[in-house]
Design a protein around this motif. Sequence first.
Motif, PDB file in Angstrom:
ATOM      1  N   THR A  10       0.867  -1.178   0.000  1.00 18.44           N
ATOM      2  CA  THR A  10       0.000   0.000   0.000  1.00 18.44           C
ATOM      3  C   THR A  10       0.903   1.227   0.000  1.00 18.44           C
ATOM      4  OG1 THR A  10      -1.670  -1.199   1.262  1.00 18.44           O
ATOM      5  CG2 THR A  10      -1.844   1.203   1.225  1.00 18.44           C
ATOM      6  N   LEU A  11       0.743   2.029  -1.039  1.00 22.00           N
ATOM      7  CA  LEU A  11       1.582   3.222  -1.160  1.00 22.00           C
ATOM      8  C   LEU A  11       0.728   4.434  -0.788  1.00 22.00           C
ATOM      9  CD1 LEU A  11       4.465   4.015  -2.063  1.00 22.00           C
ATOM     10  CD2 LEU A  11       3.564   4.323  -4.373  1.00 22.00           C
ATOM     11  N   GLY A  12       1.092   5.075   0.316  1.00 20.95           N
ATOM     12  CA  GLY A  12       0.371   6.265   0.767  1.00 20.95           C
ATOM     13  C   GLY A  12       1.072   7.512   0.273  1.00 20.95           C
ATOM     14  N   THR A  13       0.319   8.382  -0.396  1.00 18.54           N
ATOM     15  CA  THR A  13       0.923   9.562  -1.003  1.00 18.54           C
ATOM     16  C   THR A  13       0.564  10.826  -0.229  1.00 18.54           C
ATOM     17  OG1 THR A  13       0.989   8.580  -3.196  1.00 18.54           O
ATOM     18  CG2 THR A  13       0.949  10.985  -3.104  1.00 18.54           C
ATOM     19  N   PHE A  14       1.582  11.570   0.150  1.00 16.74           N
ATOM     20  CA  PHE A  14       1.426  12.866   0.812  1.00 16.74           C
ATOM     21  C   PHE A  14       1.950  13.938  -0.143  1.00 16.74           C
ATOM     22  CE2 PHE A  14       0.579  11.538   5.240  1.00 16.74           C
ATOM     23  CZ  PHE A  14       0.872  10.191   5.157  1.00 16.74           C
ATOM     24  N   PRO A  15       1.070  14.642  -0.842  1.00 11.57           N
ATOM     25  CA  PRO A  15       1.564  15.660  -1.776  1.00 11.57           C
ATOM     26  C   PRO A  15       2.163  16.856  -1.040  1.00 11.57           C
ATOM     27  CG  PRO A  15      -0.841  15.655  -1.707  1.00 11.57           C
ATOM     28  CD  PRO A  15      -0.385  14.529  -0.831  1.00 11.57           C
ATOM     29  N   VAL A  16       3.312  17.282  -1.519  1.00 11.90           N
ATOM     30  CA  VAL A  16       3.973  18.442  -0.909  1.00 11.90           C
ATOM     31  C   VAL A  16       3.817  19.631  -1.856  1.00 11.90           C
ATOM     32  CG1 VAL A  16       6.184  19.409  -0.169  1.00 11.90           C
ATOM     33  CG2 VAL A  16       5.624  17.020   0.357  1.00 11.90           C
ATOM     34  N   THR A  17       3.215  20.689  -1.377  1.00 13.51           N
ATOM     35  CA  THR A  17       3.030  21.876  -2.213  1.00 13.51           C
ATOM     36  C   THR A  17       3.897  23.038  -1.746  1.00 13.51           C
ATOM     37  OG1 THR A  17       1.086  22.403  -0.877  1.00 13.51           O
ATOM     38  CG2 THR A  17       0.695  21.286  -2.968  1.00 13.51           C
ATOM     39  N   SER A  18       4.459  22.927  -0.531  1.00 13.01           N
ATOM     40  CA  SER A  18       5.430  23.937  -0.108  1.00 13.01           C
ATOM     41  C   SER A  18       6.336  23.350   0.963  1.00 13.01           C
ATOM     42  CB  SER A  18       4.728  25.193   0.413  1.00 13.01           C
ATOM     43  OG  SER A  18       4.112  24.925   1.661  1.00 13.01           O
ATOM     44  N   ILE A  19       7.568  23.860   0.988  1.00 11.46           N
ATOM     45  CA  ILE A  19       8.515  23.467   2.032  1.00 11.46           C
ATOM     46  C   ILE A  19       8.951  24.742   2.755  1.00 11.46           C
ATOM     47  CG2 ILE A  19      10.710  22.327   2.573  1.00 11.46           C
ATOM     48  CD1 ILE A  19      10.520  20.820  -0.057  1.00 11.46           C
ATOM     49  N   VAL A  20       8.911  24.706   4.086  1.00 10.78           N
ATOM     50  CA  VAL A  20       9.412  25.842   4.875  1.00 10.78           C
ATOM     51  C   VAL A  20      10.292  25.295   5.992  1.00 10.78           C
ATOM     52  CG1 VAL A  20       7.455  27.391   4.421  1.00 10.78           C
ATOM     53  CG2 VAL A  20       7.343  25.787   6.350  1.00 10.78           C
ATOM     54  N   PHE A  21      11.210  26.140   6.445  1.00 11.88           N
ATOM     55  CA  PHE A  21      11.985  25.764   7.630  1.00 11.88           C
ATOM     56  C   PHE A  21      11.209  26.192   8.865  1.00 11.88           C
ATOM     57  CE2 PHE A  21      15.652  26.200   4.569  1.00 11.88           C
ATOM     58  CZ  PHE A  21      15.915  24.837   4.533  1.00 11.88           C
ATOM     59  N   GLY A  22      11.257  25.377   9.920  1.00  7.79           N
ATOM     60  CA  GLY A  22      10.512  25.707  11.141  1.00  7.79           C
ATOM     61  C   GLY A  22      11.044  24.942  12.328  1.00  7.79           C
ATOM     62  N   ALA A  23      10.300  25.023  13.411  1.00  5.18           N
ATOM     63  CA  ALA A  23      10.786  24.491  14.692  1.00  5.18           C
ATOM     64  C   ALA A  23      10.749  22.970  14.759  1.00  5.18           C
ATOM     65  CB  ALA A  23       9.966  25.079  15.834  1.00  5.18           C
ATOM     66  N   ARG A  24       9.782  22.354  14.081  1.00  3.86           N
ATOM     67  CA  ARG A  24       9.653  20.906  14.194  1.00  3.86           C
ATOM     68  C   ARG A  24       9.325  20.338  12.820  1.00  3.86           C
ATOM     69  NH1 ARG A  24       5.740  17.050  15.262  1.00  3.86           N
ATOM     70  NH2 ARG A  24       4.087  18.582  14.975  1.00  3.86           N
ATOM     71  N   THR A  25      10.001  19.291  12.425  1.00  3.82           N
ATOM     72  CA  THR A  25       9.731  18.690  11.117  1.00  3.82           C
ATOM     73  C   THR A  25       8.355  18.035  11.148  1.00  3.82           C
ATOM     74  OG1 THR A  25      12.080  18.361  10.675  1.00  3.82           O
ATOM     75  CG2 THR A  25      10.531  17.006   9.415  1.00  3.82           C
ATOM     76  N   SER A  26       7.472  18.505  10.237  1.00  3.94           N
ATOM     77  CA  SER A  26       6.097  18.006  10.245  1.00  3.94           C
ATOM     78  C   SER A  26       5.458  18.216   8.878  1.00  3.94           C
ATOM     79  CB  SER A  26       5.279  18.741  11.314  1.00  3.94           C
ATOM     80  OG  SER A  26       5.295  20.139  11.045  1.00  3.94           O
ATOM     81  N   TYR A  27       4.410  17.448   8.641  1.00  9.22           N
ATOM     82  CA  TYR A  27       3.650  17.575   7.399  1.00  9.22           C
ATOM     83  C   TYR A  27       2.230  17.949   7.760  1.00  9.22           C
ATOM     84  CZ  TYR A  27       1.164  16.362   3.122  1.00  9.22           C
ATOM     85  OH  TYR A  27       0.368  16.411   2.001  1.00  9.22           O
ATOM     86  N   ASP A  28       1.716  18.982   7.089  1.00  9.75           N
ATOM     87  CA  ASP A  28       0.355  19.408   7.373  1.00  9.75           C
ATOM     88  C   ASP A  28      -0.290  19.956   6.108  1.00  9.75           C
ATOM     89  OD1 ASP A  28      -2.030  20.125   8.544  1.00  9.75           O
ATOM     90  OD2 ASP A  28      -1.237  21.950   9.485  1.00  9.75           O
ATOM     91  N   GLY A  29      -1.187  19.176   5.547  1.00  9.15           N
ATOM     92  CA  GLY A  29      -1.977  19.633   4.397  1.00  9.15           C
ATOM     93  C   GLY A  29      -1.138  20.143   3.235  1.00  9.15           C
ATOM     94  N   GLY A  30      -0.101  19.435   2.884  1.00  4.82           N
ATOM     95  CA  GLY A  30       0.714  19.813   1.732  1.00  4.82           C
ATOM     96  C   GLY A  30       1.925  20.650   2.102  1.00  4.82           C
TER      97      GLY A  30
END
Lengths: 442, 349
Positions: A10-30
């Motif tokens: 099962t391949l789960g896809t998390f689309p990335v629409t922006s990358i920013v530097f911040g305090a904690r590495t996390s994924y939230d809604g693209g």
Amino acid sequence: MSERAGMRLTLGTFPVTSIVFGARTSYDGGRLTVDKTAALAAVREDARIVEADLEIATPGESVRIWPVRDVIEPRVKIDGPGVCYPGMCGRDITTVGRGRTHRLAGMGVVEVSSVNWHDSGGDFVETYLDMSGHYGEMYPYAKLQLLCLVVEPDRELGDEARNDAVHKAALAVSDHVAAATRELSPPSTEVFELGAVDPSLPRVVYIWGVHSPQAMSGSPTAFGTATYGLTRLTPAWLLHPNEILDGALTGPYRTAFAMSWTVANNPLLMDLYRRHGRDWNFLGVIALRTEWTTQHEKQLIANQTAKLAAMLGADGAVVTWDAGGNEFIEVIRTIRECEGLGIKTVFLTSEDDATDGAPTMLEPLPEADAIVSTSFFRNRTLGVAPVPPVARVIGLPTKAMNDDLRAGVGAGYERLVPVSGTLPPPWRYDDHYGFNSLSCIE
Amino acid sequence: MTTPLRVAHYINQFFAGIGGEEQAGVGVSFRDGAVGPGRALATAFGDAATVVGTIVCGDNFAAEQPDDAQRAIASHLGDVQPDVLVAGPAFASGRYGLACAHACLTATRLGVPAVTAMHRDNPGATSFRKSVLIVPTGESAMSMPAALEHVTRLATKLGRREPLNPAEVEGYLPQGNRRVWDRGRPGWERALDMLLAKLHGRPFVTEVPYNAPEKVEPARPIADLTRAKIAMITTGGLVRKGNPDRQVSANATRYHRHSVRDLEQLTPEGWEAFHAGYFNHIVNRNPNYILPLSFLRDLEKHGRIGGVHEYMYALPGVSTPVAVATGLGQAIARDLSTAGVDGCLLVAT
């Protein structure tokens, strides 16, 4: 064919629409937030790394990345045996392809370093990437959010150790960001397996030529495209496509289209796989290592690869390769041997220069009667214009050039030019997997 | 409605109804309007064109008295002033095919666009497909209707001075003019479509038609090696140590010539390899691997060969386009020939 190996992924896809530097590495809604300090700390766990920094490049931006050794799509195993990108740089070699894997789609981790492939001959890292303009748009990367690791290892180390160190560093960044999806539910999932299908469907294999750096570098462990981390010249491998989705076939070669990202996102493989059970019975991938050194070896490998396909019961084969020059021989001979065994082949390839009506196949063979062309492999033959200046450079500020700026190969007599200025395109384009629609005709 | 184009038609004695082999020697004649297959040609053109005249020539006359034949054809074309010349179809008939190709070349020289039709293996096609526009046909006149339909389509475009699309699109024989072309759909999609078509025996068109490489006839063997001057050539990228001549490692556009007059062998202190296609260190350790000067000197000393040529030639044989390689090879061969070299040792990598 039942899946006795239990190869269901099962391949789960998390689309990335922006990358920013911040305090904690996390994924939230693209939006991928990267804790730069933590990511670089993961890189620096390897004492061989002496310099490391992260920068972000976004589509449409006036930015140039140089030198680009690899682009990696972050993938992580959530469930099931093994690790993604197995075997590379000493990672686990457990057979992958089962369970659940998460991927950060629409982004790449770029390995930016001055480290060259090896020290034999004029075989230099040539690729740079632009995120805008005519040159940038020739490659899939200009549409991606790119997280660039600019990294240098200890200069005292040998070439192989330096290659291992910088690629391991890039994988560390990839692992670090992919882990952010570990506890999340993917926005979309797709299940991949080679389930039982209508037995009347034609049976097809994908014969995937991948270059081995062994002959060129003189080392069986030189860095390059690898199967479970191995780069040496070996007889053909039979891989389940799920293993490739988990990164078992990975690592870069010389061109921008021969990166880990293009291998993992090979559109030919994906569509071949998705049409399993509808248009054909997809039997698997035969990874054919190329750049054998003698005609004898090339023919032997062609014979054995075709025999393997025949023993699998293949009616058809689609064939690609990722190299240039003498590697063509084992690839085209494999096609001829397949046709001789009644396996119908289609060959997707780039073409050589056609000046004066010269054949554009290095060894034209009449058995290769179904060829799809991805156009001339040389940027010069394609007439790609010089690449205009950019506002920002990620990586090294200068690039070595030879006198013939347009040729761009080799730095035997180095002249340094600023990377931010107008540059010739690298000498090779070479769309190995047919990402684009460019072709040739007469 | 546009004015109908003026078409001139070239045919041989057989299709003109003069006779077969026994009449193949007849010279060039001209008839008003359409003759023989020209009538079907006129029908195929419909309103688009009128066959204003027919040039007839015996196949043997065209082959045996080419200057007279072409002069007469040119003269008729000058009188008629057609918009386009159609020649044939010649099908599998070799002499007729060659005659059609020559008639087309004559017309083209006069500024009259021309098209012919014949089987792809007709000597007229194999010899002239690059310079003459040729529509492929079957082997016999059975394929006449399809051939005429195809020819009229191209002739109409030519007569109207409209640009032709590539051979693969228009269906004429490829002319060796390969160029970049955006097919509008990605390669992977086209490849899998082609695979499905091939698996099911459905028609498909390869994007790279088979193009046989040029056959090079080897030179005759050297009769007496003991009197032969032998030169050395390598595509292995042999350079003087440090590459002071700035040879490139791939994509060579020139070759390098080095004197070996005062050398007994190649030493790693003096020579190395710079080549992007193989493990250079072998040569760097012992450059005689790539050009065995030491062995040639030995043979020279023992009188087994006449002598070693003063110069050796080197370039990196990596990714050199065929046209460039041909030019470099010809230049080296001229050089060697001028220097009275009898044979050469060509070491690849």
